[in-house]
Motif scaffolding. Structure first.
Motif, PDB file in Angstrom:
ATOM      1  N   THR A 125      19.857 -63.200  -4.736  1.00 33.83           N
ATOM      2  CA  THR A 125      18.948 -62.079  -4.983  1.00 33.83           C
ATOM      3  C   THR A 125      18.097 -62.420  -6.207  1.00 33.83           C
ATOM      4  N   SER A 126      16.772 -62.343  -6.057  1.00 29.80           N
ATOM      5  CA  SER A 126      15.889 -62.724  -7.163  1.00 29.80           C
ATOM      6  C   SER A 126      14.653 -61.830  -7.201  1.00 29.80           C
ATOM      7  N   CYS A 127      13.900 -61.974  -8.281  1.00 30.31           N
ATOM      8  CA  CYS A 127      12.712 -61.131  -8.437  1.00 30.31           C
ATOM      9  C   CYS A 127      11.484 -61.975  -8.799  1.00 30.31           C
ATOM     10  N   PHE A 128      11.265 -62.247 -10.088  1.00 27.73           N
ATOM     11  CA  PHE A 128      10.044 -62.925 -10.505  1.00 27.73           C
ATOM     12  C   PHE A 128       9.999 -64.393 -10.094  1.00 27.73           C
ATOM     13  N   ASN A 129       8.825 -64.789  -9.562  1.00 29.51           N
ATOM     14  CA  ASN A 129       8.541 -66.189  -9.277  1.00 29.51           C
ATOM     15  C   ASN A 129       7.034 -66.298  -9.060  1.00 29.51           C
ATOM     16  N   TYR A 130       6.369 -67.002  -9.955  1.00 26.79           N
ATOM     17  CA  TYR A 130       4.915 -67.084  -9.833  1.00 26.79           C
ATOM     18  C   TYR A 130       4.567 -68.019  -8.681  1.00 26.79           C
ATOM     19  N   GLY A 179      30.076 -49.797  -5.358  1.00 23.12           N
ATOM     20  CA  GLY A 179      30.813 -50.893  -4.724  1.00 23.12           C
ATOM     21  C   GLY A 179      29.975 -51.728  -3.780  1.00 23.12           C
ATOM     22  N   TYR A 180      28.661 -51.554  -3.812  1.00 26.93           N
ATOM     23  CA  TYR A 180      27.753 -52.325  -2.961  1.00 26.93           C
ATOM     24  C   TYR A 180      27.893 -53.807  -3.297  1.00 26.93           C
ATOM     25  N   GLN A 181      27.956 -54.650  -2.257  1.00 30.73           N
ATOM     26  CA  GLN A 181      28.204 -56.076  -2.483  1.00 30.73           C
ATOM     27  C   GLN A 181      26.946 -56.940  -2.366  1.00 30.73           C
ATOM     28  N   ILE A 182      26.809 -57.832  -3.333  1.00 25.68           N
ATOM     29  CA  ILE A 182      25.688 -58.771  -3.390  1.00 25.68           C
ATOM     30  C   ILE A 182      26.292 -60.143  -3.690  1.00 25.68           C
ATOM     31  N   GLU A 183      25.849 -61.152  -2.969  1.00 20.69           N
ATOM     32  CA  GLU A 183      26.509 -62.450  -3.144  1.00 20.69           C
ATOM     33  C   GLU A 183      26.151 -63.144  -4.452  1.00 20.69           C
ATOM     34  N   SER A 184      24.908 -63.060  -4.854  1.00 22.00           N
ATOM     35  CA  SER A 184      24.473 -63.808  -6.037  1.00 22.00           C
ATOM     36  C   SER A 184      23.233 -63.153  -6.645  1.00 22.00           C
ATOM     37  N   VAL A 185      23.189 -63.099  -7.972  1.00 26.81           N
ATOM     38  CA  VAL A 185      21.999 -62.576  -8.671  1.00 26.81           C
ATOM     39  C   VAL A 185      21.698 -63.528  -9.825  1.00 26.81           C
ATOM     40  N   LYS A 186      20.888 -64.549  -9.531  1.00 25.17           N
ATOM     41  CA  LYS A 186      20.530 -65.560 -10.524  1.00 25.17           C
ATOM     42  C   LYS A 186      19.017 -65.711 -10.596  1.00 25.17           C
ATOM     43  N   ALA A 220       8.433 -57.456  -7.133  1.00 25.58           N
ATOM     44  CA  ALA A 220       9.167 -57.469  -5.856  1.00 25.58           C
ATOM     45  C   ALA A 220      10.531 -58.116  -6.058  1.00 25.58           C
ATOM     46  N   ILE A 221      11.476 -57.677  -5.250  1.00 23.14           N
ATOM     47  CA  ILE A 221      12.826 -58.228  -5.313  1.00 23.14           C
ATOM     48  C   ILE A 221      13.337 -58.490  -3.908  1.00 23.14           C
ATOM     49  N   ASP A 222      13.999 -59.621  -3.719  1.00 21.15           N
ATOM     50  CA  ASP A 222      14.602 -59.977  -2.428  1.00 21.15           C
ATOM     51  C   ASP A 222      16.113 -59.846  -2.564  1.00 21.15           C
ATOM     52  N   LEU A 223      16.712 -59.014  -1.719  1.00 19.21           N
ATOM     53  CA  LEU A 223      18.134 -58.679  -1.828  1.00 19.21           C
ATOM     54  C   LEU A 223      18.933 -59.258  -0.657  1.00 19.21           C
ATOM     55  N   ASN A 224      20.013 -59.985  -0.971  1.00 21.34           N
ATOM     56  CA  ASN A 224      20.839 -60.625   0.059  1.00 21.34           C
ATOM     57  C   ASN A 224      19.957 -61.228   1.157  1.00 21.34           C
ATOM     58  N   PRO A 225      19.050 -62.151   0.801  1.00 24.73           N
ATOM     59  CA  PRO A 225      18.021 -62.632   1.734  1.00 24.73           C
ATOM     60  C   PRO A 225      18.515 -63.389   2.961  1.00 24.73           C
ATOM     61  N   PHE A 226      19.644 -64.062   2.859  1.00 22.49           N
ATOM     62  CA  PHE A 226      20.098 -64.826   4.016  1.00 22.49           C
ATOM     63  C   PHE A 226      20.434 -63.919   5.203  1.00 22.49           C
ATOM     64  N   TYR A 227      20.967 -62.739   4.901  1.00 19.87           N
ATOM     65  CA  TYR A 227      21.342 -61.796   5.965  1.00 19.87           C
ATOM     66  C   TYR A 227      20.176 -60.874   6.335  1.00 19.87           C
ATOM     67  N   HIS A 280      28.331 -61.050 -13.523  1.00 19.29           N
ATOM     68  CA  HIS A 280      27.145 -60.792 -14.346  1.00 19.29           C
ATOM     69  C   HIS A 280      25.933 -61.402 -13.666  1.00 19.29           C
ATOM     70  N   GLY A 281      24.864 -60.625 -13.578  1.00 22.93           N
ATOM     71  CA  GLY A 281      23.641 -61.112 -12.955  1.00 22.93           C
ATOM     72  C   GLY A 281      22.462 -60.998 -13.898  1.00 22.93           C
ATOM     73  N   GLU A 282      21.400 -61.744 -13.591  1.00 21.83           N
ATOM     74  CA  GLU A 282      20.188 -61.675 -14.408  1.00 21.83           C
ATOM     75  C   GLU A 282      18.957 -61.756 -13.520  1.00 21.83           C
ATOM     76  N   LEU A 283      17.973 -60.944 -13.878  1.00 22.61           N
ATOM     77  CA  LEU A 283      16.709 -60.897 -13.150  1.00 22.61           C
ATOM     78  C   LEU A 283      15.572 -60.846 -14.160  1.00 22.61           C
ATOM     79  N   ILE A 284      14.432 -61.392 -13.772  1.00 23.90           N
ATOM     80  CA  ILE A 284      13.212 -61.207 -14.555  1.00 23.90           C
ATOM     81  C   ILE A 284      12.265 -60.398 -13.695  1.00 23.90           C
ATOM     82  N   CYS A 285      11.692 -59.350 -14.277  1.00 26.40           N
ATOM     83  CA  CYS A 285      10.795 -58.473 -13.510  1.00 26.40           C
ATOM     84  C   CYS A 285       9.625 -58.029 -14.386  1.00 26.40           C
ATOM     85  N   ASN A 286       8.700 -57.353 -13.771  1.00 25.08           N
ATOM     86  CA  ASN A 286       7.590 -56.767 -14.506  1.00 25.08           C
ATOM     87  C   ASN A 286       8.118 -55.638 -15.394  1.00 25.08           C
TER      88      ASN A 286
END
Length: 297
Positions: free
Chosen positions: A202-207, A177-184, A224-231, A153-159
C-alpha cells in the motif's frame, strides 16, 4: 595510769586535728562533702561534654555523610539526566524528526518530511519539478494489522492537504482489525509502481505519470493511495474486448463478482471510510477500473 592514757588521747587528738587541717589544705579549703559534691559536678559536666561532643561528632558525621551522599546522588542524577537528555537529543537529531509533528493518536502522526526521508526519496519517488515541492508533502507514521493479524508500523508520504484524512482513516482501519499486507514507501521498490503492486504494498506518493500516458498521476501530487493492490488490480479495456490487468499476476482477481479475501468493493470498510473523507474510488469509474485506488482533489 590515768595520766598516761590522758597523754595518749591528747596526742591522738592532736594527730587527728593535724591530719584534718592537712586534708583541708590539700582539698583547697573544701570539706570532704564539698569535695565529693564538686567532683560529682565535674564528672557530670565531663560526661555531658563527652556526650555533647559525641553527638556533635555523630551529627557532623551524619550531616557530612548525608551532604556528601546527597551531592553524589544529585551529581549522579543530574549527570544521568543530562546524559539521557543529550542521548535523546542526539538520536532525535540523528533521526531528523520534523518539529511540526501532529499526533492524532498513539502510533498515528504526520509532519514535514524529515531530512533522512528527503534524502531517501530524492531521485527516486521525488524529482525536482514545478508541480509539487517537498514542502507540499507530509510524512505519515501509522500502525496497521498485517495478514496474520499482527500490529506493524507503516509509513506513507502524502500531500499535506490530506495528511489528517490519512491518519484518521488508517486509525479507524487499525482499530477495526482491517488487514493490510504492507505499508511502505514506494522507494523501498526503487519507485517502481509495478514492483510495489506485485508485493501487495500500500503506497501513496510517487512522482510519476499515469501508466500508458504522459499525464501526471494523482500519486505525483500525493493525493492518491493504492490499498492492497495485488488483490484489487487496475484494469483497462481494449476495443477487441480484451483487458489489461496490472499487476499481471492479479488477473485471477479481475472478476469482482467472485468472493475472495481483501477484496475492495462498495461495502468494504476502507471504501466507506475514504468516501466519507471525500475521496473518489477507482472502482466506480467506467472507462477503467482501479479497485485499489482512492484519490482526492
Amino acid at each position: 595510769m590515768n595520766n598516761k592514757y590522758t597523754k595518749d588521747f591528747v596526742l591522738l587528738g592532736a594527730i587527728i586535728i593535724g591530719c584534718s587541717i592537712a586534708a583541708r589544705f590539700m582539698a583547697k579549703g573544701e570539706t570532704l562533702a564539698e569535695y565529693n559534691e564538686s567532683r560529682s559536678v565535674v564528672s557530670d559536666a565531663s560526661s555531658t561534654s563527652v556526650s555533647v561532643t559525641a553527638d556533635a561528632f555523630d551529627a557532623s558525621s551524619s550531616t557530612s555523610a548525608s551532604i556528601t551522599a546527597g551531592a553524589a546522588d544529585t551529581s549522579s542524577s543530574d549527570s544521568a539526566s543530562v546524559n539521557s537528555d543529550s542521548s535523546v537529543s542526539f538520536y532525535t537529531s540523528e533521526s531528523n524528526y520534523a518539529s511540526d509533528i501532529v499526533t492524532y493518536a498513539d502510533g498515528f502522526s504526520y509532519g514535514s518530511l524529515p531530512l533522512n526521508i528527503i534524502d531517501k526519496i530524492t531521485g527516486v519517488s521525488y524529482v525536482e519539478n514545478d508541480n509539487i515541492s517537498i514542502d507540499d508533502l507530509r510524512y505519515c507514521s501509522l500502525l496497521y494489522n498485517d495478514f496474520e493479524g499482527n500490529t506493524q508500523h507503516g509509513e506513507l508520504i502524502c500531500n499535506k492537504s490530506i495528511a489528517q484524512d490519512i491518519v484518521e482513516i488508517f486509525y479507524e482501519l487499525y482499530s477495526s482489525g482491517y488487514q493490510i499486507e504492507s505499508v511502505k514507501l514506494i522507494d523501498e521498490y526503487n519507485g517502481d509502481d509495478t514492483a510495489s503492486m506485485e508485493a501487495n504494498n500500500t503506497s501513496c506518493f510517487n512522482y510519476r505519470v499515469v501508466d500508458g500516458t504522459k499525464k501526471l498521476s494523482k500519486h505525483a501530487y500525493g493525493l492518491a493511495i493504492d490499498l492492497n493492490p495485488f488483490y484489487n488490480p487496475y484494469i483497462t479495456y481494449n476495443k477487441d474486448g480484451t483487458t489489461n490487468v496490472s499487476p499481471e499476476g492479479s488477473r485471477i482477481y479481475e472478476d469482482r463478482s467472485s468472493a475472495f479475501p481483501y477484496k475492495i468493493d462498495e461495502n468494504d470498510l476502507a471504501c466507506k471510510l475514504f468516501k466519507a473523507h471525500g475521496f473518489r474510488w477507482g472502482g466506480d469509474w467506467n472507462s477503467v477500473k482501479d479497485y485499489q485506488h482512492f484519490e482526492k482533489k
